[in-house]
Design a protein around this motif. Structure first.
Motif, mmCIF file in Angstrom:
data_model
loop_
_atom_site.group_PDB
_atom_site.id
_atom_site.type_symbol
_atom_site.label_atom_id
_atom_site.label_comp_id
_atom_site.label_asym_id
_atom_site.label_seq_id
_atom_site.Cartn_x
_atom_site.Cartn_y
_atom_site.Cartn_z
ATOM 1 N N GLY A 12 0.741 -0.894 0.306
ATOM 2 C CA GLY A 12 0.044 0.064 -0.362
ATOM 3 C C GLY A 12 0.682 1.337 0.377
ATOM 4 N N ILE A 13 0.439 2.458 -0.074
ATOM 5 C CA ILE A 13 0.790 3.325 -0.160
ATOM 6 C C ILE A 13 0.166 5.081 0.310
ATOM 7 N N THR A 48 8.113 -3.617 -2.396
ATOM 8 C CA THR A 48 8.156 -4.174 -0.909
ATOM 9 C C THR A 48 8.656 -5.350 -0.838
ATOM 10 N N ILE A 49 8.975 -6.357 -1.958
ATOM 11 C CA ILE A 49 10.243 -7.674 -1.757
ATOM 12 C C ILE A 49 11.127 -7.067 -1.455
ATOM 13 N N GLY A 50 11.764 -6.325 -2.072
ATOM 14 C CA GLY A 50 12.467 -6.155 -1.282
ATOM 15 C C GLY A 50 12.704 -5.340 -0.325
ATOM 16 N N LEU A 51 12.636 -4.757 0.394
ATOM 17 C CA LEU A 51 12.123 -4.149 1.928
ATOM 18 C C LEU A 51 12.456 -2.361 1.652
ATOM 19 N N GLN A 53 9.642 -0.683 0.726
ATOM 20 C CA GLN A 53 9.314 -0.157 1.464
ATOM 21 C C GLN A 53 8.218 -1.957 2.992
ATOM 22 N N THR A 54 7.517 -1.182 3.317
ATOM 23 C CA THR A 54 6.813 -1.833 4.069
ATOM 24 C C THR A 54 5.147 -2.475 3.897
ATOM 25 N N PRO A 55 5.344 -4.061 4.054
ATOM 26 C CA PRO A 55 3.972 -4.436 3.974
ATOM 27 C C PRO A 55 3.090 -3.632 5.026
ATOM 28 N N ALA A 56 2.049 -3.160 4.079
ATOM 29 C CA ALA A 56 0.500 -2.948 4.096
ATOM 30 C C ALA A 56 0.087 -4.268 5.233
ATOM 31 N N THR A 68 9.033 -9.098 8.239
ATOM 32 C CA THR A 68 7.969 -8.331 8.066
ATOM 33 C C THR A 68 7.976 -7.342 8.693
ATOM 34 N N ALA A 69 8.851 -7.582 9.887
ATOM 35 C CA ALA A 69 8.780 -5.265 10.606
ATOM 36 C C ALA A 69 10.545 -4.939 10.904
#
Length: 217
Positions: A12-13, A48-51, A53-56, A68-69
């Motif tokens: 998400g964004i 997101t897969i490349g970290l 961005q953080t998964p929603a 994930t975190a």
């Protein structure tokens, strides 16, 4: 070698969900294409897969460890030790030499390209850029900058390569060269993830995840 497992992953964004319920096994020695129409969220999922961005929602595990975190320090370690990115904006320092852009290091005096000179030469030779080592990266064409991104991944011996539209706007010859280089990295054990709408690159991939279809092939 590195494995990335996504389970019910959502991206998400600014609080808006872009993609949801993504289930992917990204394994060594394979090329996985993330595909779909423009604006479907390919780049967001790749980041997101490349970290980056953080998964929603959902989980993303790197070599069996829930990432994930992960905090910024753990993410930076992943980028440093495992991952290489080939992004649409190239991530290249135009004012620096091609050789510097491979190692991203200066020597101890800060006056010349640092790192392993033999590995730099080999990486540039494998991508057809060995004669350009001392030129400013700004002199390179778009296709050459894409190859420079791959040379950086080769030098780094990255176990994960994440590429955003690596064949966009390239002619047939340059596209074939990029695909060959990526396939060679996969053959040597790298896990490669591509965001692309290029049907030729999709056809050269081992697995295809069509965003919105909630399935992979």
């Amino acid at each position: 070698m590195t494995t990335i497992i996504c389970r019910n992953l959502a991206t998400g964004i600014n609080g808006r969900i872009i993609t949801g319920s993504v289930n992917l096994d990204i394994t060594p020695g394979t090329m996985t294409a993330l595909t779909g129409p423009s604006g479907c969220g390919k780049t967001t999922l790749l980041h997101t897969i490349g970290l980056l961005q953080t998964p929603a929602a959902g989980t993303l595990a790197v070599d069996g460890v829930d990432a994930t975190a992960w905090n910024q320090r753990r993410r930076r370690r992943f980028w440093r030790d495992k991952a290489a990115f080939i992004l649409q904006d190239y991530g290249i320092m135009d004012e620096e030499t091609v050789g510097f852009n491979v190692s991203m290091q200066l020597n101890t005096l800060g006056l010349a390209v640092g790192g392993d000179r033999r590995r730099i030469r080999n990486a540039l030779r494998s991508t057809g850029l060995d004669s350009r080592a001392d030129e400013a990266a700004s002199h390179l064409s778009g296709g050459e900058k894409q190859r420079l991104g791959i040379a950086r991944a080769i030098y780094k011996n990255a176990s994960v390569i994440l590429a955003d539209e690596p064949t966009a706007s390239l002619d047939a010859g340059n596209r074939a060269n990029i695909i060959r280089l990526l396939r060679e990295r996969a053959a040597q054990g790298a896990a490669i993830v591509l965001a692309t709408h290029d049907p030729v690159l999709v056809g050269a991939s081992d697995r295809v995840y069509r965003i919105g279809a909630h399935s992979d092939e």
